[in-house]
Enzyme design. Structure first.
Site, PDB file in Angstrom:
ATOM      1  N   ASP A  13      -9.824  -8.250   4.277  1.00 17.19           N
ATOM      2  CA  ASP A  13      -8.681  -7.457   4.764  1.00 17.19           C
ATOM      3  C   ASP A  13      -7.757  -8.274   5.661  1.00 17.19           C
ATOM      4  O   ASP A  13      -7.089  -7.724   6.537  1.00 17.19           O
ATOM      5  CB  ASP A  13      -9.161  -6.217   5.535  1.00 17.19           C
ATOM      6  CG  ASP A  13     -10.145  -5.373   4.750  1.00 17.19           C
ATOM      7  OD1 ASP A  13      -9.852  -5.098   3.576  1.00 17.19           O
ATOM      8  OD2 ASP A  13     -11.205  -5.020   5.302  1.00 17.19           O
ATOM      9  N   GLU A  14      -7.676  -9.570   5.435  1.00 14.53           N
ATOM     10  CA  GLU A  14      -6.851 -10.421   6.296  1.00 14.53           C
ATOM     11  C   GLU A  14      -5.399 -10.497   5.839  1.00 14.53           C
ATOM     12  O   GLU A  14      -4.562 -11.111   6.511  1.00 14.53           O
ATOM     13  CB  GLU A  14      -7.412 -11.862   6.343  1.00 14.53           C
ATOM     14  CG  GLU A  14      -8.827 -11.984   6.826  1.00 14.53           C
ATOM     15  CD  GLU A  14      -9.828 -11.994   5.671  1.00 14.53           C
ATOM     16  OE1 GLU A  14     -11.004 -12.287   5.905  1.00 14.53           O
ATOM     17  OE2 GLU A  14      -9.398 -11.698   4.529  1.00 14.53           O
ATOM     18  N   LYS A  16      -4.664 -11.360   2.381  1.00 13.23           N
ATOM     19  CA  LYS A  16      -4.628 -12.411   1.356  1.00 13.23           C
ATOM     20  C   LYS A  16      -3.620 -12.107   0.264  1.00 13.23           C
ATOM     21  O   LYS A  16      -2.976 -13.004  -0.270  1.00 13.23           O
ATOM     22  CB  LYS A  16      -6.025 -12.578   0.733  1.00 13.23           C
ATOM     23  CG  LYS A  16      -7.071 -13.121   1.681  1.00 13.23           C
ATOM     24  CD  LYS A  16      -8.405 -13.330   0.973  1.00 13.23           C
ATOM     25  CE  LYS A  16      -9.050 -12.032   0.527  1.00 13.23           C
ATOM     26  NZ  LYS A  16      -9.374 -11.121   1.657  1.00 13.23           N
ATOM     27  N   LYS A  18      -0.650 -10.651   0.195  1.00 18.76           N
ATOM     28  CA  LYS A  18       0.719 -11.066   0.468  1.00 18.76           C
ATOM     29  C   LYS A  18       0.859 -12.587   0.439  1.00 18.76           C
ATOM     30  O   LYS A  18       1.816 -13.125  -0.125  1.00 18.76           O
ATOM     31  CB  LYS A  18       1.179 -10.537   1.828  1.00 18.76           C
ATOM     32  CG  LYS A  18       2.543 -11.113   2.205  1.00 18.76           C
ATOM     33  CD  LYS A  18       2.943 -10.862   3.626  1.00 18.76           C
ATOM     34  CE  LYS A  18       4.163 -11.718   3.960  1.00 18.76           C
ATOM     35  NZ  LYS A  18       4.764 -11.391   5.254  1.00 18.76           N
ATOM     36  N   ASN A  38     -13.972  -4.207  -5.902  1.00 22.93           N
ATOM     37  CA  ASN A  38     -14.192  -3.833  -4.504  1.00 22.93           C
ATOM     38  C   ASN A  38     -13.185  -4.531  -3.596  1.00 22.93           C
ATOM     39  O   ASN A  38     -13.070  -4.217  -2.421  1.00 22.93           O
ATOM     40  CB  ASN A  38     -15.619  -4.177  -4.061  1.00 22.93           C
ATOM     41  CG  ASN A  38     -15.960  -5.648  -4.273  1.00 22.93           C
ATOM     42  OD1 ASN A  38     -15.318  -6.350  -5.043  1.00 22.93           O
ATOM     43  ND2 ASN A  38     -16.999  -6.111  -3.609  1.00 22.93           N
ATOM     44  N   ALA A  39     -12.459  -5.513  -4.154  1.00 27.54           N
ATOM     45  CA  ALA A  39     -11.411  -6.183  -3.391  1.00 27.54           C
ATOM     46  C   ALA A  39     -10.198  -5.269  -3.314  1.00 27.54           C
ATOM     47  O   ALA A  39      -9.989  -4.426  -4.180  1.00 27.54           O
ATOM     48  CB  ALA A  39     -11.034  -7.501  -4.065  1.00 27.54           C
ATOM     49  N   GLY A  40      -9.396  -5.433  -2.294  1.00 25.15           N
ATOM     50  CA  GLY A  40      -8.186  -4.635  -2.164  1.00 25.15           C
ATOM     51  C   GLY A  40      -7.044  -5.451  -1.609  1.00 25.15           C
ATOM     52  O   GLY A  40      -7.118  -5.934  -0.483  1.00 25.15           O
ATOM     53  N   HIS A  41      -6.002  -5.654  -2.403  1.00 24.67           N
ATOM     54  CA  HIS A  41      -4.843  -6.412  -1.952  1.00 24.67           C
ATOM     55  C   HIS A  41      -3.604  -5.527  -2.051  1.00 24.67           C
ATOM     56  O   HIS A  41      -3.326  -4.963  -3.110  1.00 24.67           O
ATOM     57  CB  HIS A  41      -4.643  -7.667  -2.813  1.00 24.67           C
ATOM     58  CG  HIS A  41      -5.734  -8.668  -2.668  1.00 24.67           C
ATOM     59  ND1 HIS A  41      -5.920  -9.715  -3.541  1.00 24.67           N
ATOM     60  CD2 HIS A  41      -6.716  -8.790  -1.744  1.00 24.67           C
ATOM     61  CE1 HIS A  41      -6.973 -10.430  -3.157  1.00 24.67           C
ATOM     62  NE2 HIS A  41      -7.459  -9.888  -2.070  1.00 24.67           N
ATOM     63  N   ARG A 144     -30.137 -12.265 -16.081  1.00 21.23           N
ATOM     64  CA  ARG A 144     -29.879 -12.534 -17.501  1.00 21.23           C
ATOM     65  C   ARG A 144     -29.990 -11.282 -18.372  1.00 21.23           C
ATOM     66  O   ARG A 144     -30.429 -11.329 -19.516  1.00 21.23           O
ATOM     67  CB  ARG A 144     -30.821 -13.642 -18.013  1.00 21.23           C
ATOM     68  CG  ARG A 144     -30.519 -14.994 -17.378  1.00 21.23           C
ATOM     69  CD  ARG A 144     -31.649 -15.958 -17.492  1.00 21.23           C
ATOM     70  NE  ARG A 144     -32.783 -15.531 -16.672  1.00 21.23           N
ATOM     71  CZ  ARG A 144     -33.921 -16.207 -16.561  1.00 21.23           C
ATOM     72  NH1 ARG A 144     -34.080 -17.339 -17.219  1.00 21.23           N
ATOM     73  NH2 ARG A 144     -34.898 -15.764 -15.795  1.00 21.23           N
ATOM     74  N   GLN A 224     -12.533 -10.613  -0.580  1.00 21.56           N
ATOM     75  CA  GLN A 224     -13.319 -10.416   0.646  1.00 21.56           C
ATOM     76  C   GLN A 224     -13.087 -11.574   1.631  1.00 21.56           C
ATOM     77  O   GLN A 224     -11.984 -12.078   1.711  1.00 21.56           O
ATOM     78  CB  GLN A 224     -14.814 -10.238   0.314  1.00 21.56           C
ATOM     79  CG  GLN A 224     -15.146  -8.938  -0.399  1.00 21.56           C
ATOM     80  CD  GLN A 224     -15.110  -9.060  -1.902  1.00 21.56           C
ATOM     81  OE1 GLN A 224     -15.502 -10.056  -2.475  1.00 21.56           O
ATOM     82  NE2 GLN A 224     -14.630  -8.038  -2.561  1.00 21.56           N
ATOM     83  N   GLN A 304     -11.506   3.739   7.434  1.00 24.69           N
ATOM     84  CA  GLN A 304     -10.869   3.149   8.600  1.00 24.69           C
ATOM     85  C   GLN A 304     -11.617   1.888   9.001  1.00 24.69           C
ATOM     86  O   GLN A 304     -12.844   1.855   9.053  1.00 24.69           O
ATOM     87  CB  GLN A 304     -10.851   4.133   9.761  1.00 24.69           C
ATOM     88  CG  GLN A 304     -10.078   3.621  10.970  1.00 24.69           C
ATOM     89  CD  GLN A 304      -9.863   4.691  12.022  1.00 24.69           C
ATOM     90  OE1 GLN A 304     -10.229   5.840  11.823  1.00 24.69           O
ATOM     91  NE2 GLN A 304      -9.263   4.307  13.142  1.00 24.69           N
ATOM     92  N   SER A 413       2.482 -14.924   9.003  1.00 28.90           N
ATOM     93  CA  SER A 413       3.061 -13.733   8.389  1.00 28.90           C
ATOM     94  C   SER A 413       3.425 -12.746   9.500  1.00 28.90           C
ATOM     95  O   SER A 413       2.605 -12.451  10.366  1.00 28.90           O
ATOM     96  CB  SER A 413       2.070 -13.087   7.426  1.00 28.90           C
ATOM     97  OG  SER A 413       2.546 -11.837   6.967  1.00 28.90           O
TER      98      SER A 413
END
Length: 430
Positions: A13-14, A16, A18, A38-41, A144, A224, A304, A413
């Protein structure tokens, strides 16, 4: 030409998305190398908001090739939904600008179900998983048992693999009191997955090798953050993949990615979602203010985020373990108007002072931050695009962070908008 590997240097959540979007203007190819949906940009372009989870951030720029590498685990349903949503927003997506590694593994509904069954049964032992099946999918990959994108070309030949997969999962489901699955349950999902994924499936390692030979700039995008790395993060409150810069080589099949410029994205304060240690967490009015001004809610989960002061000791540790050459500092504007700022420079654990966070859960829980106080600033940094536009105290804050991290801040930024960036050094220039 230099390549750049972008990773989060905290708990994710840094910002990335943007930074990757901004850097993609200077690259021809953008490749995701680990994680899943599970990533969120979140990208904000001319006031329009784009939310990405699985697709590389470069997908919103025309003329760029986006690649989902083999280190990513792919949920076909989530992929189809994200593509449809972005197309509705006017983003063009086709095999011309998107490629999926044919050796990437799939996330199936049974993975998400298992993820949620485990978390619900864990009680106080919950680790804060998103419940999207990422961990179980990676387990099947190393066990496998996984189904890969290329396997969708021959569904009939998959039956022995499906039997092996169900033998494992039905035993677990029975233990949790869930109904067992049949071969037909899985095959129905795979037939639909084939329709969504196969048009984009290709040997992406070959595509990247050709791009490199052609002298194209490649931007490797992580998900992440380092502190969620399965080896180097705050285990067991971590993700199920390696999030460090070196994973770009393994997760794309391009060995040269290991020599890419490592750019660590660092928020000007600290946040994390879910459970786990957080030495600088603030549960007071300041923490609430950071959360409100920074709009700290997860892009994927809506949860949150916990907020706290900047932890230089922990970020320095993550930069060293992750192979980071320079830092992009985000959300500096959230600190506008704060009279005093604190930065963690080390910890006190059982009466002794150390400058890193130990691996043991007990010691992590007992770590007390050692703070250094810095002057805040009254002026605004929001929207600044040059060093000269920053208040003097903001400049001092950035410079002190550089000293504590022993890494240069090459980008700052100052808002969610695409062009609100101060560039000190172009990472593609090495």
């Amino acid at each position: 030409m230099a390549h750049v590997s972008v990773i989060g240097a905290q708990w994710g959540d840094e910002g990335k998305g943007k930074i990757v979007d901004w850097l993609s203007a200077r690259a021809e190819v953008v490749a995701r190398f680990q994680g899943g949906h599970n990533a969120g940009h979140t990208l904000v372009i001319d006031g329009k908001v784009y939310k990405l989870s699985l697709l590389p951030s470069g997908i919103v720029r025309e003329g760029k090739m986006s690649v989902i590498g083999s280190g990513v685990v792919i949920d076909p349903s989530a992929f189809a939904s994200e593509v449809a949503r972005l197309k509705e927003q006017g983003v063009k997506i086709s095999p011309v600008n998107l490629a999926i590694a044919e050796n990437a593994c799939l996330i199936l509904p049974l993975h998400g179900e298992l993820d949620r069954l485990r978390e619900e049964a864990a009680g106080a032992g919950k680790i804060g998983t998103t419940g999207r099946g990422i961990g179980p999918a990676y387990e099947d990959k190393v066990g496998r048992r996984a189904v890969r994108v290329a396997d969708l070309r021959d569904l009939d030949g998959l039956k022995p693999r499906i039997e092996r997969l169900l033998t494992h999962h039905n035993a677990l489901r029975t233990g949790f009191g869930a109904e067992p699955l049949t071969e037909d349950d899985v095959m129905g999902v795979l037939k639909e997955a084939a329709e969504h994924l196969l048009p984009f499936a290709t040997p992406t390692w070959q595509l990247l090798a050709e791009a490199r030979r052609a002298g194209k700039r490649i931007l490797f995008e992580g998900a992440q953050g380092v502190l969620l790395d399965v080896d180097h993060g705050t285990y067991p409150y971590v993700t199920s993949s390696n999030t460090v810069a070196g994973q770009a080589a393994t997760g794309t099949g391009m060995g040269a990615a290991g020599s890419a410029y490592g750019l660590g994205i660092v928020k000007a304060y600290t946040t994390r979602v879910g459970s786990g240690p957080f030495p600088t967490e603030l549960t007071d009015e300041i923490g609430q203010r950071l959360g409100e001004r920074g709009h700290e809610f997860g892009t994927v989960t809506g949860r949150q985020r916990r907020c706290g002061w900047f932890d230089a000791a922990l970020v320095r540790q993550s930069l060293l373990t992750a192979g980071i050459d320079g830092v992009a500092l985000t959300k500096l504007d959230v600190l506008d108007g704060m009279k005093t700022l604190k930065v963690c420079v080390g910890y006190k654990i059982d009466g002794r002072e150390i400058d890193y966070l130990p691996a043991g859960m007990g010691e992590q829980a007992r770590a007390e931050p050692i703070y250094e106080e810095l002057d805040g600033w009254e002026g605004s940094t929001a929207g600044a695009r040059s060093w000269a536009e920053l208040p003097a105290e903001a400049v001092k804050y950035v410079r002190r962070i550089e000293e504590l991290l022993d890494r240069p801040v090459v980008l700052v930024s100052t808002s969610p908008e695409r062009e609100d960036v101060i560039l000190m050094k172009d990472p593609f220039e090495g």
